[in-house]
Design an enzyme around this catalytic site. Structure first.
Site, short mmCIF file in Angstrom:
data_model
loop_
_atom_site.label_atom_id
_atom_site.label_comp_id
_atom_site.label_asym_id
_atom_site.label_seq_id
_atom_site.Cartn_x
_atom_site.Cartn_y
_atom_site.Cartn_z
N ARG A 80 0.85 -1.19 0.00
CA ARG A 80 0.00 0.00 0.00
C ARG A 80 0.88 1.24 0.00
NH1 ARG A 80 -4.25 -0.02 4.66
NH2 ARG A 80 -5.37 -1.53 3.37
N ARG A 149 -2.86 6.34 9.67
CA ARG A 149 -2.90 5.86 8.28
C ARG A 149 -2.91 7.03 7.30
NH1 ARG A 149 -4.59 0.64 7.81
NH2 ARG A 149 -4.07 -0.55 9.68
N LYS A 213 -5.12 0.74 14.65
CA LYS A 213 -4.97 1.71 13.56
C LYS A 213 -5.64 3.03 13.92
CE LYS A 213 -7.13 -0.80 10.48
NZ LYS A 213 -7.99 -1.33 9.38
N LYS A 215 -7.05 6.81 12.08
CA LYS A 215 -7.34 7.42 10.78
C LYS A 215 -7.75 8.88 10.90
CE LYS A 215 -8.49 3.05 8.65
NZ LYS A 215 -9.51 2.24 7.95
N CYS A 434 -15.40 -3.03 -1.70
CA CYS A 434 -14.05 -3.30 -1.18
C CYS A 434 -13.40 -4.39 -2.02
CB CYS A 434 -14.13 -3.74 0.27
SG CYS A 434 -14.75 -5.42 0.43
N CYS A 440 -7.97 -10.62 -0.21
CA CYS A 440 -8.18 -10.25 1.19
C CYS A 440 -8.37 -11.48 2.07
CB CYS A 440 -9.39 -9.35 1.33
SG CYS A 440 -9.67 -8.94 3.06
N CYS A 479 -16.96 -8.28 4.21
CA CYS A 479 -17.02 -8.66 5.61
C CYS A 479 -17.37 -7.42 6.42
CB CYS A 479 -15.69 -9.27 6.07
SG CYS A 479 -14.50 -8.05 6.65
N CYS A 483 -14.59 -1.82 4.76
CA CYS A 483 -13.55 -1.07 4.05
C CYS A 483 -14.07 -0.14 2.97
CB CYS A 483 -12.53 -2.03 3.45
SG CYS A 483 -11.64 -2.92 4.73
C1 SRM Z 1 -8.09 -1.22 0.11
C2 SRM Z 1 -9.15 -0.93 1.18
C3 SRM Z 1 -10.56 -1.13 0.66
C4 SRM Z 1 -10.82 -0.57 -0.73
O1 SRM Z 1 -11.54 -1.28 -1.46
O2 SRM Z 1 -10.37 0.53 -1.07
C5 SRM Z 1 -9.01 -1.80 2.40
C6 SRM Z 1 -8.60 -3.10 2.35
C7 SRM Z 1 -8.35 -3.89 3.46
N1 SRM Z 1 -8.59 -3.55 4.74
FE1 SRM Z 1 -9.65 -1.94 5.30
N2 SRM Z 1 -9.37 -1.14 3.54
C8 SRM Z 1 -9.61 0.14 3.22
C9 SRM Z 1 -10.29 1.06 3.95
C10 SRM Z 1 -10.92 0.79 5.16
C11 SRM Z 1 -11.96 1.58 5.74
C12 SRM Z 1 -12.59 2.83 5.14
C13 SRM Z 1 -11.95 4.08 5.63
O3 SRM Z 1 -10.93 4.02 6.34
O4 SRM Z 1 -12.48 5.15 5.29
C14 SRM Z 1 -12.35 0.92 6.91
C15 SRM Z 1 -13.52 1.31 7.86
C16 SRM Z 1 -13.22 2.50 8.71
C17 SRM Z 1 -12.57 2.05 9.98
O5 SRM Z 1 -11.36 1.84 9.97
O6 SRM Z 1 -13.31 1.87 10.97
C18 SRM Z 1 -11.49 -0.24 7.01
C19 SRM Z 1 -11.54 -1.16 8.03
C20 SRM Z 1 -10.71 -2.28 8.11
C21 SRM Z 1 -10.65 -3.16 9.25
C22 SRM Z 1 -11.44 -3.02 10.56
C23 SRM Z 1 -10.73 -2.14 11.52
C24 SRM Z 1 -11.39 -2.23 12.88
O7 SRM Z 1 -11.57 -1.20 13.50
O8 SRM Z 1 -11.70 -3.35 13.29
C25 SRM Z 1 -9.70 -4.18 8.91
C26 SRM Z 1 -9.29 -5.38 9.76
C27 SRM Z 1 -8.33 -5.00 10.87
O9 SRM Z 1 -7.79 -3.90 10.86
O10 SRM Z 1 -8.15 -5.87 11.72
C28 SRM Z 1 -9.23 -3.84 7.59
C29 SRM Z 1 -8.28 -4.60 6.87
C30 SRM Z 1 -8.07 -4.52 5.53
C31 SRM Z 1 -7.19 -5.47 4.75
C32 SRM Z 1 -5.76 -4.99 4.83
C33 SRM Z 1 -7.33 -6.97 5.13
C34 SRM Z 1 -6.32 -7.48 6.15
O11 SRM Z 1 -6.15 -6.83 7.19
O12 SRM Z 1 -5.74 -8.52 5.88
C35 SRM Z 1 -7.78 -5.27 3.34
C36 SRM Z 1 -6.84 -5.58 2.18
C37 SRM Z 1 -7.61 -6.19 1.04
C38 SRM Z 1 -6.81 -6.35 -0.19
O13 SRM Z 1 -6.57 -7.53 -0.59
O14 SRM Z 1 -6.38 -5.33 -0.76
N3 SRM Z 1 -9.85 -2.70 7.13
N4 SRM Z 1 -10.64 -0.31 5.92
C39 SRM Z 1 -9.06 0.45 1.82
C40 SRM Z 1 -7.65 0.95 1.93
C41 SRM Z 1 -7.57 2.27 2.62
C42 SRM Z 1 -6.18 2.84 2.63
O15 SRM Z 1 -5.71 3.24 1.55
O16 SRM Z 1 -5.55 2.86 3.69
S1 SF4 Z 2 -14.21 -5.21 4.13
FE1 SF4 Z 2 -13.48 -7.15 4.76
S2 SF4 Z 2 -13.42 -8.27 2.90
FE2 SF4 Z 2 -13.54 -6.19 2.28
S3 SF4 Z 2 -11.44 -5.61 2.06
FE3 SF4 Z 2 -12.02 -5.05 4.08
S4 SF4 Z 2 -11.38 -6.75 5.30
FE4 SF4 Z 2 -11.41 -7.46 3.19
#
Ligand code: SRM
Ligand code: SF4
Ligand SMILES: Cc1cc2nc3c(=O)[nH]c(=O)nc-3n(C[C@H](O)[C@H](O)[C@H](O)COP(=O)(O)OP(=O)(O)OC[C@H]3O[C@@H](n4cnc5c(N)ncnc54)[C@H](O)[C@@H]3O)c2cc1C
Ligand SMILES: Cc1cc2nc3c(=O)[nH]c(=O)nc-3n(C[C@H](O)[C@H](O)[C@H](O)COP(=O)(O)O)c2cc1C
Lengths: 572, 592
Positions: A80, A149, A213, A215, A434, A440, A479, A483
């Site tokens: 990333r 982030r 994390k 944000k 997402c 993922c 899930c 994201c």
């Molecule tokens: C690429 C992206 C989604 C997208 O389609 O664009 C993404 C993709 C992933 N997110 Fe996310 N998140 C992305 C924005 C978000 C958002 C939206 C936002 O931030 O506005 C959220 C919800 C807001 C929040 O954080 O509450 C989000 C909440 C999560 C979570 C849950 C965090 C939590 O509080 O529990 C995880 C899992 C974790 O962190 O344990 C996660 C984890 C992941 C991971 C890295 C899976 C992992 O941990 O193994 C995903 C990678 C998938 C892949 O194969 O690429 N991602 N993730 C976004 C990348 C953002 C960036 O450039 O940094």
């Molecule tokens: S929402 Fe769940 S399935 Fe989709 S990218 Fe984030 S961690 Fe992966």
């Protein structure tokens, strides 16, 4: 400050132990990278690599097949690239494009936080890849991990002067909160190792970094395209005739939850006050430090800042913040958000520049038979002298095009069929999914690969109802981590198992309200049969300008969600 | 003679058996003792495995299949509860569980969740597949109970738990207590189940006679099957080991020897009688203007032409005798000239098959009978055995590279390898026999270190070696060299090697993937790179084994070995050193 006793540490979450033992994020990464017998890293290192912007994944399509073949999973890495405010130069674009086509899976992923993601790097190419990214004056530090982030900032082209200033703050906040450890440079860039005498310093984070994390986003009203309220910390620009005065401060946003665990829930941030612009960095730093000291390091599911705020209350937080600042934040100033989507096509910016916003389905940039998008953008980057801006809706802006160059860009847009990227239904133009399968590791259901075909089917219904031009926020995640911010959508899907989704309704059009569970664990057929009558009902009985999300609440399909805590409460 | 037996408690023997044995041994001469020992080990080996390491089996095994850890936590809780009642339980994750152990389990408590759309957790899949396969053992001896974890919002609620419950009963096990299906709020219902089950168990275990010794193995008579009388072995498994995108096609086959009485040791080879491919037969018949229904009479059997070409004759590989006989029929001047020019002949033979011969030197007055009289019998193909009988009773595994290539504008395929790879139907049997290979055997002393060099299918016998090391708990170090084209797709048996390295059964492994970087890297380069250590191993008495391609690899490896030794003791001494290794049977090769 960061010393803790072994007993204390033992009580904490596993990841805390790993951080503690990691010597400022080094772990055994170098050794892991050299092990030729596996495409994976040592288990602890898979946690640490995140702080360097790198996720270990495996191709889940092949998991079962390879298990039978007695092969380890098809390990590969997602990298990333941090991009504060989502702005990069054409030269940088060309480099990312080259790297994607050399070491990765020939696609670039624009993320929902205005960053780049590259998928499919195998371990033996990982170091090269990271090095080349850095050579392009980009980096991946802290793109993931328990740190701040990628800082979001809306690329609203209409007010370029104000935008430029707000963007400048996004950059400085990002800079200010970047980890200081030199581990990254040692591991990935072969910069000579620390002399054992000198110790790393993390003046802001300390050796255990944050509990989870963190944000940050900055928004320029009336646009809330960054979904400010989903962020742990937010800054709403307060301006007077296009001159930035300061920011309203918002705290405690976050969207993730766990199926079947009502102790976890999405939460929108509270607006707690205002600070003049020259205090912005100080405020950001102190907020982060409060979470560092008060956040839950025992239960990771409860470690996000939103729970710290929810548990102790906003008043406590204001008090604590003022105490640490040594001065009092002012009451919030008035502001209005009107939308959170993007505006497509050409819009004129300040001093004779133009901006072109492209719709990119789910942010995935690639070439297909009938749509050579990746090539087209490469050709544009070669002649473009402005910038590229990634939007928080996974779309792309070709920014700062001088009116003289505009025809040339236009020609390329036509040549590569990019020009008609946006004549689509308002539904699709406001859709986001997402990544999910196959990369993922947490995906429970398809998202990016499936969503477009679902929208095809919904498009038919929407058109029949005469709503093709009405924007409706529709989002899917594989899930409940959310994201693609599905719980903020007017129509939200959250994956539960292959082919099965929870259906949520009633999110706010400009990110001001969470949606609510309408149907649980349903497949496509039922999704369509449930939504059809609601969409028709909306088409028939909505008031002028009434948003779908507001309508379904008024019409009684779901209850309005006022606070995160009642997100899980009864549907009606 | 005098032999110190371990304490009775250290053995699986009952008191009486223990004393009988003591007396028996006392009465033996050293020779007799040696014979008995050897004989029994040989015969019992395969029966033994069904009761591995008897002392390690707890009275109760808690078998847990979990994705996100709920079931695991419950298993631990149950373990504690049991201990509280003085019950000895052991918790095993399904992912790490050795299937052979099932036959020996007396009390099995299963705690398992359900995933996907009613699927098992990842780490339980293999066990479930095994249980529902035709290889699942009878479980008469077993008493069991099942706790299912799930989420009632799913269509297939707790399906995996249900499946276990039914299947265990089907296989003859008896249920201690009815299954309970837990929803997401599983705590209380799970605890209730645990207490009920433990009550039952405490009662049963009190009132159970403790004397459960080894089943004395039946001394099977040596097998009736041989090269001349091959055993029809059932194909149990045929897996392609190469991942997607590979240029290779290497098959892992598992055959059943059940009922054959056949036994083997690591290093032995499996003989296979293939049949020819129908499309190849048809092409040849066409070329000859035969239709296949012609009746042929031979000394040892008669039959239709087609059937004989199918399973009796070699109809692809050209041998010189075949050519000469055909030449006599064809009386074709060009062919006669060719036969008299060595060089031309060799060039001609390369990449050509009998069909080319017939095409290039046609002869319109060759009768079917005359033609087949030119041919030779189809010889069996040999494959290094890739399994240890101790780990896979009644089974033999092999690793087969499908031979496919293009030459002289024809697609060719190896008879034996493609027969095994693609021409064996469901539930079909394959005629096989064991080919003892005493020149490729593990050291007699399991403490001796070994070095194994086996690129490509050369890895096969070393899978057997390492399995054997694990089964007998050999104390000797072992070092494996492997090589192939690409890491991602061609790392044969990778998952197994990683597991052995983790558990320490395999001491060390080096791999060379020739096409993952600009300059090609092969096993001999790895040997050179680690020459010093390799020499130290040899000085410590290590045996060195080489298996695989005999055309180039074997030579390069031999040269590398000479250089390594030369670097230490000089070129002239090196020759002798290596020669002595061979004499002492410390340098053994199985190359082809
Ligand atoms: C690429 C992206 C989604 C997208 O389609 O664009 C993404 C993709 C992933 N997110 Fe996310 N998140 C992305 C924005 C978000 C958002 C939206 C936002 O931030 O506005 C959220 C919800 C807001 C929040 O954080 O509450 C989000 C909440 C999560 C979570 C849950 C965090 C939590 O509080 O529990 C995880 C899992 C974790 O962190 O344990 C996660 C984890 C992941 C991971 C890295 C899976 C992992 O941990 O193994 C995903 C990678 C998938 C892949 O194969 O690429 N991602 N993730 C976004 C990348 C953002 C960036 O450039 O940094
Ligand atoms: S929402 Fe769940 S399935 Fe989709 S990218 Fe984030 S961690 Fe992966
Ligand atoms: C002791 C021993 C152990 C063995 N162990 C194994 C093992 O573990 N795994 C394994 O896969 N094999 C093993 N082999 C080899 C195996 O016995 C067969 O030789 C192999 O499978 C090929 O037999 P086939 O019937 O498929 O091919 P055949 O029908 O016998 O045809 C093979 C012939 O085709 C010709 N040929 C092949 N490739 C080309 C080419 N590219 N260009 C031109 N001509 C070509 C060559 O003349 C070759 O001899 C072993 C052999 C021996 C002797
Ligand atoms: C992606 C996913 C799919 C699931 N599918 C099912 C199912 O088909 N049937 C069921 O009964 N439970 C299902 N469940 C629920 C789990 O079995 C339940 O959460 C259980 O407590 C997990 O236990 P574990 O942590 O030991 O794996 C599913 C859970 C997830 C996350």
């Amino acid at each position: 400050m960061t010393y803790i006793t072994p007993e204390e540490l033992a009580k904490r979450a596993e990841v805390e132990r790993i951080k503690d033992a990691s010597n400022y994020l080094r772990g055994t990464m170098v050794k892991s990278l050299q092990d030729p017998l596996t495409g994976a890293l040592a288990e602890d290192d898979t946690q640490l690599s995140k702080y360097h912007g790198i996720y270990q994944q495996d191709d889940r399509d092949l998991r079962d097949e390879r298990r039978r073949q007695k092969l380890e999973p098809r390990y590969q890495f997602m990298v990333r690239i941090r991009l504060p405010g989502g702005v990069c130069s054409p030269t940088q674009w060309l480099e990312v494009d080259r790297i994607a086509n050399t070491w990765c899976n020939h696609t670039i992923r624009l993320t929902s936080r205005q960053a780049f993601q590259l998928h499919g790097v195998v371990k033996r190419n990982l170091k090269k890849t990271v090095a080349e990214i850095n050579a392009a004056l980009l980096d991946t530090i802290a793109a993931c991990g328990d740190v701040n982030r990628n800082v979001m900032c809306n690329p609203n082209p209409h007010q370029s002067r104000l935008h430029a200033e707000v963007y400048e703050y996004a950059r400085r906040i990002s800079e200010h909160l970047t980890p200081r450890t030199t581990a990254y440079h040692e591991i990935w860039l072969d910069e000579e190792l620390l002399s054992s005498s000198r110790q790393d310093e993390e003046p802001i984070y300390g050796k255990h970094y944050l509990p989870r994390k963190f944000k940050i986003a900055l928004a320029v009203p009336p646009s809330n395209d960054v979904d400010l309220f989903a962020n742990d910390l937010g800054f709403i620009a307060i301006a007077e005739d296009n001159h930035l005065l300061g920011f309203n401060i918002t705290v405690g946003g976050g969207l993730s939850m766990t199926h079947g665990d009502t102790e976890t829930y999405p939460r929108l941030a509270d607006v707690i006050g205002y600070c003049p612009k020259n205090k912005t960095l100080q405020v950001a730093e102190e907020v982060v430090k409060i979470q560092r000291d008060k956040g839950d390091r025992v239960n990771r599911k409860h470690a996000r800042f939103k729970y710290t705020i929810e548990d102790r209350g906003v008043e406590w937080f204001k008090f604590e913040l003022n105490r640490r600042l040594g001065w009092d934040i002012e009451p919030p100033r008035p502001f209005i958000f009107e939308h959170s989507g993007d505006r497509y096509g050409w819009v004129e910016g300040a001093n004779d520049t133009w901006h072109y916003t492209l719709f990119i389905q789910n942010g995935r940039i690639l070439d297909t038979e009938d749509y050579p998008m990746m090539t087209g953008l490469r050709e544009i980057a070669k002649v473009h002298d402005g910038d590229f801006r990634l939007t928080a809706n996974q779309n792309l802006i070709i920014g700062q095009v001088g009116s003289k160059r505009k025809p040339a860009i236009d020609a390329l847009l036509k040549k590569y069929r990019l020009a008609n990227s946006y004549p689509q239904t308002g539904l699709r133009l406001n859709s986001m999914a997402c990544v999910a399968f196959p990369t993922c590791g947490l995906a429970m259901a398809e998202s990016e690969r499936y969503f477009p075909s679902l929208i095809d089917k919904l498009d038919v219904i929407v058109k029949q109802a005469g709503l093709e031009n009405d924007p409706i926020l529709i989002r899917m995640t594989g899930c409940p981590n959310g994201c693609a911010r599905s719980v903020l959508a007017e129509i939200g899907f959250v994956g539960k198992a292959p082919g099965k989704y929870n259906l949520y309704l009633g999110g706010g059009f400009y990110g001001q309200r969470l949606n609510k569970l309408y149907r649980e664990n349903i497949g496509e057929e039922q999704i369509l049969s449930e939504l059809t009558p609601i969409i028709q009902h909306y088409a028939r009985e909505r008031k002028p300008g009434e948003r779908f999300g507001d309508f379904v609440i008024k019409a009684g399909y779901v209850k309005e969600v006022l606070t995160g805590k009642d997100f899980h409460s009864a549907t009606r | 003679m005098q032999i110190l037996l371990p304490e009775r408690s250290q053995t699986p023997l009952s008191d009486d058996q223990y004393h009988l044995l003591q007396q028996f041994i006392a009465a033996l001469s050293p020779e007799q003792a040696a014979w008995v020992g050897g004989y029994l080990t040989g015969q019992v080996a395969k029966d033994l495995i069904s009761i591995p390491d008897v002392s390690s089996i707890a009275d109760i095994t808690i078998l847990v299949g979990s994705q996100t850890g709920n079931s695991e936590a419950l298993a631990e809780q149950m373990h504690r509860l049991a201990a509280g009642r003085g019950l000895k339980t052991i918790v095993k994750k399904m992912g790490d569980y050795k299937f052979q152990q099932l036959k020996a389990e007396k009390h099995l408590l299963v705690i398992v969740s359900t995933y996907g759309e009613g699927e098992p957790p990842d780490n339980a899949r293999e066990l479930v597949e095994h249980l529902f396969s035709k290889r699942a053992p009878s479980l008469q001896q077993m008493q069991f109970a099942v706790l299912g974890l799930g989420d009632s919002s799913y269509e297939f609620f707790c399906k995996t738990g249900v499946d276990f419950d039914h299947r265990l009963e089907e296989l003859g096990a008896t249920r201690i207590h009815p299954r309970v299906d837990c929803d997401v709020d599983y705590e209380s219902s799970a605890e209730a189940w645990m207490h009920a089950v433990l009550n039952e168990l405490s009662i049963r275990l009190e009132t159970k006679s403790q004397a459960t010794g080894l089943s004395i193995p039946s001394l099977t008579s040596p097998s009736a099957y041989s090269r001349t009388h091959p055993f029809p072995a059932l194909l149990l498994e045929n897996i392609v080991l190469n991942g997607r995108g590979s240029l290779k096609e290497t098959h892992h086959l598992e055959l059943s020897l059940e009922g054959s009485g056949l036994t083997y040791e690591p290093g032995d080879v499996l003989g296979v009688y293939p049949t020819n491919a129908p499309d190849v037969i048809d092409a040849l018949l066409q070329m000859l203007h035969f239709n296949g229904t012609e009746w042929i009479t031979l000394d040892d059997e008669d039959g239709f032409l087609y059937n004989l070409l199918f399973s009796y004759y070699e109809i692809t590989t050209i041998t010189r005798p075949v050519m000469q006989k055909y030449a006599l029929l064809a009386n074709n001047r060009k062919l006669d000239q060719l036969l008299h020019d060595k060089h031309k002949l060799n060039d001609y033979l390369h990449g050509r098959e009998i069909i080319d011969l017939v095409a290039d030197f046609p002869s319109d007055h060759v009768s079917p009978q005359a033609f087949v009289n030119c041919l030779r019998k189809l010889p069996p193909r040999l494959y290094s055995i890739a399994s240890s009988l101790k780990q896979h009773p009644d089974e033999v595994h092999i690793t087969v590279a499908a031979v496919r290539y293009q030459s002289h504008d024809r697609d060719r395929k190896g008879v034996g390898s493609t027969f095994l790879a693609e021409r064996i139907g469901e539930d079909a049997t394959i005629p096989v026999y064991i080919d003892r290979n005493n020149n490729f055997k593990l050291p007699a002393d399991p403490a001796t270190p070994i070095i194994m060099i086996g690129p490509g299918t050369g890895i096969a016998p070393f899978r057997a070696f390492v399995e054997e090391h694990e089964a007998v708990g050999a104390s000797g170090k072992n070092w494996l060299f492997f090589g192939d084209q690409h890491f991602e797709t061609d790392f044969l048996y990778q998952a197994e090697w990683l597991r052995y390295l983790k558990s320490g059964v395999l001491t060390r492994m080096n791999v060379a993937f020739s096409r993952d970087q600009e300059q090609k890297i092969y096993v001999q380069h790895l040997m050179a790179e680690h020459g010093k250590e390799l020499y130290v191993w040899l000085q410590d008495g290590a045996h060195i084994y080489v298996c695989g391609d005999g055309k180039r690899m074997a030579h390069d490896v031999h040269a590398a070995l000479l250089n390594i030794v030369a670097a230490e003791i000089g070129a002239d001494n090196a020759e002798e050193y290596v020669a002595n290794l061979q004499k002492a049977r410390r340098y053994q090769r199985d190359v082809y």
